[in-house]
Enzyme design. Structure first.
Site, short mmCIF file in Angstrom:
data_model
loop_
_atom_site.label_atom_id
_atom_site.label_comp_id
_atom_site.label_asym_id
_atom_site.label_seq_id
_atom_site.Cartn_x
_atom_site.Cartn_y
_atom_site.Cartn_z
N LYS A 41 -1.87 0.48 0.25
CA LYS A 41 -0.88 1.35 -0.39
C LYS A 41 -0.96 1.19 -1.91
O LYS A 41 -0.77 0.12 -2.46
CB LYS A 41 0.53 1.01 0.07
CG LYS A 41 1.60 1.90 -0.53
CD LYS A 41 2.95 1.68 0.12
CE LYS A 41 3.77 0.62 -0.53
NZ LYS A 41 4.38 0.98 -1.82
N ASP A 68 1.34 6.24 -2.53
CA ASP A 68 2.81 6.27 -2.45
C ASP A 68 3.39 6.75 -3.78
O ASP A 68 3.92 5.97 -4.56
CB ASP A 68 3.30 4.86 -2.10
CG ASP A 68 4.79 4.81 -1.82
OD1 ASP A 68 5.38 5.88 -1.54
OD2 ASP A 68 5.37 3.71 -1.88
N LYS A 70 5.68 9.29 -4.02
CA LYS A 70 7.05 9.81 -3.82
C LYS A 70 7.28 11.05 -4.68
O LYS A 70 8.17 11.11 -5.52
CB LYS A 70 8.08 8.73 -4.14
CG LYS A 70 7.98 7.50 -3.23
CD LYS A 70 9.12 6.53 -3.49
CE LYS A 70 9.09 5.36 -2.53
NZ LYS A 70 7.96 4.44 -2.77
N ASP A 73 9.49 17.42 -7.16
CA ASP A 73 9.44 18.35 -8.30
C ASP A 73 9.60 19.76 -7.72
O ASP A 73 9.91 19.91 -6.54
CB ASP A 73 8.10 18.19 -9.05
CG ASP A 73 8.22 18.54 -10.53
OD1 ASP A 73 8.84 19.57 -10.85
OD2 ASP A 73 7.68 17.80 -11.36
N THR A 124 15.92 2.41 0.11
CA THR A 124 16.80 1.31 0.56
C THR A 124 17.53 0.66 -0.61
O THR A 124 18.47 -0.09 -0.41
CB THR A 124 16.01 0.24 1.32
OG1 THR A 124 14.85 -0.07 0.58
CG2 THR A 124 15.64 0.70 2.70
N ARG A 215 3.96 -8.90 -0.29
CA ARG A 215 3.86 -10.31 -0.68
C ARG A 215 3.54 -11.31 0.41
O ARG A 215 2.82 -12.28 0.13
CB ARG A 215 5.13 -10.71 -1.46
CG ARG A 215 5.13 -10.05 -2.84
CD ARG A 215 6.51 -9.99 -3.43
NE ARG A 215 7.35 -9.05 -2.71
CZ ARG A 215 8.62 -8.79 -2.99
NH1 ARG A 215 9.19 -9.44 -3.99
NH2 ARG A 215 9.30 -7.92 -2.31
O1 C5P Z 1 6.09 -7.39 -0.94
P1 C5P Z 1 6.81 -6.54 0.06
O2 C5P Z 1 6.33 -6.76 1.48
O3 C5P Z 1 8.30 -6.66 -0.08
O4 C5P Z 1 6.37 -5.05 -0.33
C1 C5P Z 1 6.88 -3.96 0.32
C2 C5P Z 1 6.35 -2.70 -0.28
O5 C5P Z 1 7.09 -1.62 0.27
C3 C5P Z 1 6.50 -2.57 -1.79
O6 C5P Z 1 5.42 -1.76 -2.24
C4 C5P Z 1 7.82 -1.84 -1.94
O7 C5P Z 1 7.88 -1.07 -3.11
C5 C5P Z 1 7.79 -0.93 -0.74
N1 C5P Z 1 9.10 -0.50 -0.28
C6 C5P Z 1 10.11 -1.36 0.11
N2 C5P Z 1 11.30 -0.87 0.57
C7 C5P Z 1 11.48 0.43 0.63
C8 C5P Z 1 10.46 1.31 0.25
C9 C5P Z 1 9.27 0.81 -0.20
O8 C5P Z 1 9.96 -2.57 0.05
N3 C5P Z 1 12.60 0.88 1.11
#
Ligand code: C5P
Length: 235
Positions: A41, A68, A70, A73, A124, A215
């Site tokens: 992603k 991604d 998003k 427009d 979220t 992460r």
């Molecule tokens: O590091 P982590 O597993 O938290 O990363 C989750 C990914 O999903 C990040 O790119 C974050 O921006 C994205 N994301 C999220 N929650 C959302 C939408 C997207 O954590 N509601």
């Protein structure tokens, strides 16, 4: 591309979030994981820093791309942006469903049928008070389901939703839409800033088709081992 997730092995259902500031950092990880993960992603941070080149570079390493961006427009602009993404060979792309029916339909028309166009319902990071502040008085879940319905009626291929919205969305739409969920944490992993995370197995059981994981894999000492463990735990 066949997006029937239930027919895919669990590894193919894992999307690695390349949340890095530079292409060097992102590509170092892609070199280690490319044949072993589903998709990568590329979000606003990396795309703003490294643009179309990073998409090409990840593809050159054999990686499949979830872009991604998003998009949100006027319909014409979103349609042209979808075409630009398509010309890069992107396999998944996000738009905001709050852009409305005409915008969603313009995106759907512009998308290559092979591409999985995904709609973001409510981020979220937005709580009920923030939602009200933007003029939306409906309860959160009702609003999420309303936007998902708008997306489904307009021909969208799937939605991005928090793990806790997966089950109601699956109940409402059956297998009509794909559900992609971030907020995934293997049992015992650091929560980081994810407040309502779910394990990979629980999210898949709730009905998720694809899991976005950052992460727990990207910050691990051995990202390949972390990915492999997640795959083992998910089945
Ligand atoms: O590091 P982590 O597993 O938290 O990363 C989750 C990914 O999903 C990040 O790119 C974050 O921006 C994205 N994301 C999220 N929650 C959302 C939408 C997207 O954590 N509601």
């Amino acid at each position: 591309m066949n997006w029937q997730a239930t027919e895919m092995n669990p590894r193919a259902r894992i999307i690695i979030a390349l949340d890095f500031p530079t292409s060097e950092a992102a590509l170092a990880l892609v070199r280690r994981l490319s044949p072993h993960a589903g998709l990568f992603k590329i979000g606003l941070q990396l795309y703003t820093a490294a643009g179309r080149e990073i998409v090409r570079a990840v593809r050159d390493l054999g990686g499949r791309i979830f872009l991604d961006l998003k998009l949100h427009d006027i319909p014409h602009t979103v349609g042209r942006a979808v075409e630009s993404a398509d010309s890069l060979g992107v396999e998944m792309l996000t738009i905001h469903l709050s852009g409305g029916r005409a915008m969603i339909e313009a995106a759907v028309r512009a998308a290559n049928p092979e591409m999985l166009l995904l709609g973001v319902t409510v981020l979220t990071s937005i709580d009920p008070a923030t939602l009200r502040e933007t003029g939306v008085d409906a309860p959160m879940e009702e609003h999420v389901l309303r936007l998902a319905r708008l997306g489904a009626e307009s021909g969208i291929g799937g939605v991005v939703a928090s793990p806790h919205e997966v089950a109601p969305l699956r109940r409402a739409y059956g297998s009509k839409i794909k559900i992609v969920t971030p907020g995934i944490r293997p049992r015992g992993a650091a929560a980081d800033d994810q407040r309502r995370a779910m394990t990979p197995a629980d999210a898949l059981t709730a009905g998720a088709d694809f899991l976005v994981i950052g992460r727990p894999i990207t910050a691990a000492q051995n990202p390949r081992a972390a990915l492999d463990q997640i795959v083992v735990d998910a089945v």
